[in-house]
Each structure stands twice: as structure tokens, then as C-alpha cells.
Motif scaffolding. Structure first.
Motif, PDB file in Angstrom:
ATOM      1  N   ASP A 130       0.765  32.368 -20.400  1.00 54.53           N
ATOM      2  CA  ASP A 130       0.971  31.441 -21.517  1.00 54.53           C
ATOM      3  C   ASP A 130       1.593  30.136 -21.039  1.00 54.53           C
ATOM      4  N   ARG A 131       2.443  30.217 -20.017  1.00 54.90           N
ATOM      5  CA  ARG A 131       3.015  29.002 -19.451  1.00 54.90           C
ATOM      6  C   ARG A 131       1.927  28.168 -18.766  1.00 54.90           C
ATOM      7  N   LEU A 132       1.003  28.832 -18.099  1.00 47.76           N
ATOM      8  CA  LEU A 132      -0.109  28.106 -17.474  1.00 47.76           C
ATOM      9  C   LEU A 132      -0.947  27.392 -18.530  1.00 47.76           C
ATOM     10  N   CYS A 133      -1.142  28.059 -19.658  1.00 47.20           N
ATOM     11  CA  CYS A 133      -1.970  27.487 -20.723  1.00 47.20           C
ATOM     12  C   CYS A 133      -1.341  26.245 -21.341  1.00 47.20           C
ATOM     13  N   GLU A 134      -0.076  26.017 -21.087  1.00 41.29           N
ATOM     14  CA  GLU A 134       0.580  24.798 -21.559  1.00 41.29           C
ATOM     15  C   GLU A 134       0.204  23.593 -20.705  1.00 41.29           C
ATOM     16  N   ARG A 135      -0.392  23.843 -19.556  1.00 39.88           N
ATOM     17  CA  ARG A 135      -0.734  22.769 -18.627  1.00 39.88           C
ATOM     18  C   ARG A 135      -2.140  22.254 -18.953  1.00 39.88           C
ATOM     19  N   GLU A 136      -2.230  20.960 -19.223  1.00 43.04           N
ATOM     20  CA  GLU A 136      -3.502  20.357 -19.622  1.00 43.04           C
ATOM     21  C   GLU A 136      -4.581  20.556 -18.561  1.00 43.04           C
ATOM     22  N   ALA A 137      -4.213  20.450 -17.289  1.00 45.05           N
ATOM     23  CA  ALA A 137      -5.207  20.580 -16.219  1.00 45.05           C
ATOM     24  C   ALA A 137      -5.779  21.984 -16.153  1.00 45.05           C
ATOM     25  N   PHE A 138      -4.967  22.997 -16.429  1.00 48.85           N
ATOM     26  CA  PHE A 138      -5.461  24.378 -16.448  1.00 48.85           C
ATOM     27  C   PHE A 138      -6.451  24.568 -17.591  1.00 48.85           C
ATOM     28  N   ARG A 139      -6.082  24.053 -18.764  1.00 48.07           N
ATOM     29  CA  ARG A 139      -6.983  24.198 -19.900  1.00 48.07           C
ATOM     30  C   ARG A 139      -8.310  23.486 -19.628  1.00 48.07           C
ATOM     31  N   LYS A 140      -8.238  22.307 -19.058  1.00 52.00           N
ATOM     32  CA  LYS A 140      -9.438  21.500 -18.837  1.00 52.00           C
ATOM     33  C   LYS A 140     -10.384  22.130 -17.824  1.00 52.00           C
ATOM     34  N   HIS A 141      -9.850  22.605 -16.709  1.00 50.27           N
ATOM     35  CA  HIS A 141     -10.717  23.039 -15.617  1.00 50.27           C
ATOM     36  C   HIS A 141     -10.974  24.550 -15.588  1.00 50.27           C
ATOM     37  N   VAL A 142     -10.245  25.302 -16.400  1.00 47.34           N
ATOM     38  CA  VAL A 142     -10.442  26.752 -16.413  1.00 47.34           C
ATOM     39  C   VAL A 142     -10.806  27.234 -17.815  1.00 47.34           C
TER      40      VAL A 142
ATOM     41  N   ARG B 127     -19.751  23.938  -8.168  1.00 44.01           N
ATOM     42  CA  ARG B 127     -19.993  24.003  -9.614  1.00 44.01           C
ATOM     43  C   ARG B 127     -18.692  24.291 -10.373  1.00 44.01           C
ATOM     44  N   SER B 128     -18.624  23.817 -11.596  1.00 40.97           N
ATOM     45  CA  SER B 128     -17.389  23.899 -12.371  1.00 40.97           C
ATOM     46  C   SER B 128     -17.030  25.313 -12.789  1.00 40.97           C
ATOM     47  N   ASN B 129     -18.004  26.239 -12.825  1.00 41.06           N
ATOM     48  CA  ASN B 129     -17.691  27.598 -13.273  1.00 41.06           C
ATOM     49  C   ASN B 129     -17.336  28.541 -12.123  1.00 41.06           C
ATOM     50  N   SER B 130     -17.141  27.997 -10.942  1.00 43.14           N
ATOM     51  CA  SER B 130     -16.628  28.785  -9.815  1.00 43.14           C
ATOM     52  C   SER B 130     -15.107  28.771  -9.879  1.00 43.14           C
ATOM     53  N   SER B 131     -14.486  29.942  -9.851  1.00 45.43           N
ATOM     54  CA  SER B 131     -13.024  29.999  -9.910  1.00 45.43           C
ATOM     55  C   SER B 131     -12.401  29.290  -8.716  1.00 45.43           C
ATOM     56  N   ASN B 132     -13.064  29.311  -7.574  1.00 41.82           N
ATOM     57  CA  ASN B 132     -12.526  28.643  -6.397  1.00 41.82           C
ATOM     58  C   ASN B 132     -12.601  27.121  -6.518  1.00 41.82           C
ATOM     59  N   VAL B 133     -13.643  26.630  -7.150  1.00 46.06           N
ATOM     60  CA  VAL B 133     -13.730  25.203  -7.422  1.00 46.06           C
ATOM     61  C   VAL B 133     -12.691  24.805  -8.469  1.00 46.06           C
ATOM     62  N   GLN B 134     -12.509  25.658  -9.458  1.00 48.02           N
ATOM     63  CA  GLN B 134     -11.546  25.378 -10.520  1.00 48.02           C
ATOM     64  C   GLN B 134     -10.137  25.177  -9.967  1.00 48.02           C
ATOM     65  N   LYS B 135      -9.758  25.970  -8.979  1.00 43.47           N
ATOM     66  CA  LYS B 135      -8.440  25.802  -8.354  1.00 43.47           C
ATOM     67  C   LYS B 135      -8.264  24.381  -7.843  1.00 43.47           C
ATOM     68  N   VAL B 136      -9.277  23.905  -7.120  1.00 41.53           N
ATOM     69  CA  VAL B 136      -9.189  22.600  -6.472  1.00 41.53           C
ATOM     70  C   VAL B 136      -9.143  21.486  -7.508  1.00 41.53           C
ATOM     71  N   MET B 137      -9.992  21.576  -8.523  1.00 47.78           N
ATOM     72  CA  MET B 137     -10.017  20.553  -9.562  1.00 47.78           C
ATOM     73  C   MET B 137      -8.707  20.548 -10.344  1.00 47.78           C
ATOM     74  N   TRP B 138      -8.164  21.713 -10.584  1.00 50.73           N
ATOM     75  CA  TRP B 138      -6.889  21.836 -11.286  1.00 50.73           C
ATOM     76  C   TRP B 138      -5.788  21.119 -10.501  1.00 50.73           C
TER      77      TRP B 138
END
Length: 212
Positions: free
Chosen positions: A194-206, A12-23
Motif C-alpha cells: 500500500d505504501r508503494l501504491c502511494e508512489r505516482e511512478a509505481f502506479r504509472k509504470h506498474v 515493452r511496458s508490460n514486462s516486469s523487468n522493464v517496469q522496474k527501470v521505468m519506475w
């Protein structure tokens, strides 16, 4: 020969462990199909799923005939398989920095962060206990203090550049900085975040998935 079969992520998308992989998959521009499993969707204790992942947790990665479980192992597999050397250094010293923070996330930050998250987000308001929330908050604060001291002298967890170590820890930093708790100000963690938040994939999946 590289396996070019389609990638499927079970979880599921709201699992932090899944979010890592999708990111990571977004970072390395590898398309995949994600199937909702676990949590409110269930299915992770079914015989078919347990045959793939005996722990009955998410995520599970399917890549052709290859099945990989454990989120940090999946990150390493993907980085190796798709030659993402910049995200997972080839040299032993650089790789050791990445590995130690990924192991720290798994053994120390992950359990503490999960406890805080569950005592707030996954617990009905009427059942929440402030003393147990405060206890979990303090445990997280100690760990993020440790992280802050390290980031005072390093741009990222693996050194000067972004790696899968940052991907492993990033979703938990999002939770820590977003959960409704009082927390100390850790300037170096905030700069890194804040540097992570500049990454589109982080914003999208987390970030855009939110807390649920």
C-alpha cells in the motif's frame, strides 16, 4: 564527468523487468525514450539487438555509448550514475540489505512469480491446468510468507526508507496481489505494498499497465 546523453530503454511496458527501470527513472526524474521490444513486438532476437544484449531479453538500457543489460544491474547503474544515494545506500551495510533482496528477487521470487503469471495470463483459458497453477501459487505463497516475516520488523526491504530493492520486488508483488488466485493474507506485505501504491511512478509504470 557525468554522461548527460539521452537515455533509451529497449523493452515493452508490460514486462516486469522493464517496469522496474521505468519506475526508477521516474523516481530520479530522468527522462528517457522507451522503445517497444520483445513479446508481441519482437526484435529481441535480431542481430542488432543481440549485439547489445546477448541474452536476447528485455530491458536493455542505452546511455550514450554505454549499454547495460540485466534489469537489477540497470537499477544499480542508474542509482550510481545519477547519485541517487538515498535509493542505493553508500555504506556497505545498508547496501548489503538492498543487494540481498535484489538477488533474492532475481534467484527466488522472480522465477516462481513468472511461472504463476505465465500459467494464467500468458496461457489460453482452454489450456490452463489448475493443478499447475496451484503448484505455482503455493511456491509464491511460501516466498511472500518469508517476505512478510521480514517486513514485520522493517518498513521497507532496505530498512527504514524506500530503495531500489523495493523497486525490484514491487512489480512482482503487484502481480501476486492482482492475479486471480486464492492467497493467504500477509498483513505486512500488504502494508508495504500500500505504501508503494502511494508512489505516482509505481502506479504509472506498474498498476496502470495491468496484467498482460
Amino acid at each position: 564527468m557525468m554522461n548527460t546523453s539521452a537515455l533509451t530503454v529497449l523493452g515493452r511496458s508490460n514486462s516486469s523487468n522493464v517496469q522496474k527501470v521505468m519506475w526508477l527513472l521516474d523516481e530520479i526524474e530522468q527522462p528517457c525514450v522507451r522503445v517497444d521490444v520483445g513479446g508481441q513486438f519482437g526484435g529481441n532476437k535480431d542481430a542488432d539487438y543481440l549485439a547489445k544484449n546477448p541474452n536476447g531479453v528485455v530491458p536493455t538500457l542505452i546511455h550514450g555509448e554505454v549499454v547495460v543489460w540485466e534489469s537489477n544491474t540497470i537499477l544499480r547503474y542508474l542509482a550510481n550514475r545519477f547519485c541517487a544515494g538515498g535509493l542505493y545506500p553508500n555504506d556497505s551495510i545498508g547496501r548489503s540489505w538492498v543487494d540481498r533482496w535484489m538477488d533474492w528477487q532475481l534467484s527466488s521470487l522472480g522465477p516462481a512469480n513468472r511461472t504463476l503469471f505465465q500459467r494464467i495470463i500468458r496461457t489460453p483459458v482452454e489450456q490452463r491446468r489448475q493443478d499447475t497453477i496451484d503448484e505455482a501459487r503455493d511456491q509464491n505463497a511460501e516466498l511472500f510468507c518469508l517476505l512478510d516475516r521480514f517486513l514485520e520488523r522493517s518498513e521497507y526491504l532496505g530498512g527504514a526508507s524506500f530503495t531500489i530493492a523495493d523497486i525490484a520486488v514491487g512489480p512482482l508483488a503487484y502481480r501476486w496481489l492482482t492475479l486471480p488466485v486464492e492467497r493467504p493474507h500477509f498483513p505486512h506485505v500488504k502494508r508495504w505494498y500500500d505504501r508503494l501504491c502511494e508512489r505516482e511512478a509505481f502506479r504509472k509504470h506498474v498498476v496502470e499497465v495491468g496484467l498482460s
